[in-house]
Design a protein around this motif. Structure first.
Motif, short mmCIF file in Angstrom:
data_model
loop_
_atom_site.label_atom_id
_atom_site.label_comp_id
_atom_site.label_asym_id
_atom_site.label_seq_id
_atom_site.Cartn_x
_atom_site.Cartn_y
_atom_site.Cartn_z
N GLY A 298 -2.15 24.21 4.01
CA GLY A 298 -3.26 24.35 3.10
C GLY A 298 -2.80 24.59 1.90
N LEU A 299 -1.74 25.47 1.61
CA LEU A 299 -1.18 25.77 0.38
C LEU A 299 -0.26 24.57 -0.08
N TRP A 300 0.33 23.65 0.62
CA TRP A 300 0.94 22.35 -0.08
C TRP A 300 -0.08 21.65 -0.45
N SER A 301 -1.06 21.43 0.23
CA SER A 301 -2.15 20.28 -0.07
C SER A 301 -2.86 20.83 -1.48
N SER A 302 -3.00 22.13 -1.60
CA SER A 302 -3.66 22.42 -2.84
C SER A 302 -2.79 22.09 -4.06
N ILE B 292 -0.93 15.34 -7.89
CA ILE B 292 -1.34 13.98 -7.83
C ILE B 292 -2.47 13.78 -9.02
N ILE B 293 -3.26 14.55 -9.14
CA ILE B 293 -4.35 14.50 -10.30
C ILE B 293 -3.56 14.42 -11.59
N GLU B 294 -2.87 15.36 -12.00
CA GLU B 294 -2.23 15.27 -13.38
C GLU B 294 -1.26 14.14 -13.23
N SER B 295 -0.45 13.90 -12.37
CA SER B 295 0.47 12.71 -12.48
C SER B 295 -0.28 11.38 -12.59
N GLY B 296 -1.21 11.17 -11.65
CA GLY B 296 -2.20 10.07 -11.83
C GLY B 296 -2.67 9.87 -13.36
N ALA B 297 -3.12 10.86 -13.85
CA ALA B 297 -3.81 10.73 -15.15
C ALA B 297 -2.61 10.41 -16.39
N ARG B 298 -1.57 10.78 -16.15
CA ARG B 298 -0.38 10.78 -17.07
C ARG B 298 0.28 9.17 -16.57
N TYR C 163 5.23 6.26 -9.02
CA TYR C 163 5.13 6.72 -7.55
C TYR C 163 6.26 7.60 -7.06
N TRP C 164 7.53 7.21 -7.46
CA TRP C 164 8.74 7.80 -6.95
C TRP C 164 8.90 9.11 -7.86
N MET C 165 8.46 9.41 -8.88
CA MET C 165 8.44 10.75 -9.53
C MET C 165 7.23 11.58 -8.68
N GLN C 166 6.12 10.98 -8.30
CA GLN C 166 5.12 11.74 -7.64
C GLN C 166 5.67 12.29 -6.35
N ALA C 167 6.41 11.44 -5.57
CA ALA C 167 7.13 11.59 -4.42
C ALA C 167 7.96 12.85 -4.36
N ILE C 168 8.97 12.73 -5.15
CA ILE C 168 9.92 13.81 -5.81
C ILE C 168 9.25 15.13 -5.87
N PHE C 169 7.86 15.17 -6.68
CA PHE C 169 7.48 16.49 -6.90
C PHE C 169 6.69 16.91 -5.55
N LEU C 170 6.09 15.90 -4.78
CA LEU C 170 5.61 16.31 -3.52
C LEU C 170 6.51 16.89 -2.65
N ALA C 171 7.72 16.30 -2.47
CA ALA C 171 8.59 16.75 -1.57
C ALA C 171 9.34 18.18 -1.96
N VAL C 172 9.59 18.32 -3.26
CA VAL C 172 9.87 19.62 -3.64
C VAL C 172 8.86 20.74 -3.32
N LEU C 173 7.65 20.36 -3.58
CA LEU C 173 6.65 21.26 -3.23
C LEU C 173 6.66 21.54 -1.62
N ALA C 174 6.78 20.70 -0.69
CA ALA C 174 6.96 20.69 0.66
C ALA C 174 8.06 21.63 0.91
N ALA C 175 9.23 21.14 0.46
CA ALA C 175 10.36 22.18 0.86
C ALA C 175 10.28 23.56 0.31
N GLY D 247 2.86 13.87 -22.99
CA GLY D 247 2.28 15.20 -22.61
C GLY D 247 3.38 15.92 -21.74
N VAL D 248 3.11 17.12 -21.31
CA VAL D 248 4.04 17.90 -20.48
C VAL D 248 3.20 18.10 -19.37
N GLN D 249 3.85 17.91 -18.06
CA GLN D 249 3.23 18.32 -16.83
C GLN D 249 3.31 19.77 -16.53
N ILE D 250 2.22 20.36 -16.30
CA ILE D 250 1.98 21.55 -15.99
C ILE D 250 1.62 22.18 -14.54
N ALA D 251 1.48 20.84 -13.82
CA ALA D 251 1.02 21.41 -12.41
C ALA D 251 1.73 22.03 -11.48
#
Length: 95
Positions: free
Chosen positions: A10-14, A20-26, A30-42, A75-79
């Motif tokens: 639940g913490l990871w999904s939030s 995903i919302i911020e990266s999709g808006a910018r 997809y490879w950059m989003q995957a790296i961000f999600l992997a870092v968050l999961a780790a 812009g700068v990602q702040i997610a």
């Protein structure tokens, strides 16, 4: 699945939803989003056993994002900022 892992999911999904919302808006690749999600999961998985390492993963990723995007008009990602805040709070009790 035990309750701790369900809480981690639940913490990871939030956090992942914000990224995903911020990266999709910018229109980040997809490879950059995957790296961000992997870092968050780790970092969420490491927050129980090695909380400082998990927190440093997220902070290092945010610093790298800032260094790359600072001179651009994208812009700068702040997610990752909510993840830094929550993981720093959770790591104080588990030093």
């Amino acid at each position: 699945m035990n309750w701790q892992r369900a809480g981690d999911l639940g913490l990871w999904s939030s956090f992942a939803l914000l990224v995903i919302i911020e990266s999709g808006a910018r229109n980040d690749p997809y490879w950059m989003q995957a790296i961000f999600l992997a870092v968050l999961a780790a970092s969420v998985l490491l927050r129980r056993s090695w909380p400082i390492i998990g927190l440093s993963l997220v902070i290092t990723t945010q610093v790298a994002i800032l260094a790359v995007n600072l001179g651009t008009t994208n812009g700068v990602q702040i997610a990752m900022i909510p993840a830094i805040s929550v993981l720093s709070y959770l790591s104080t009790g588990r030093r």
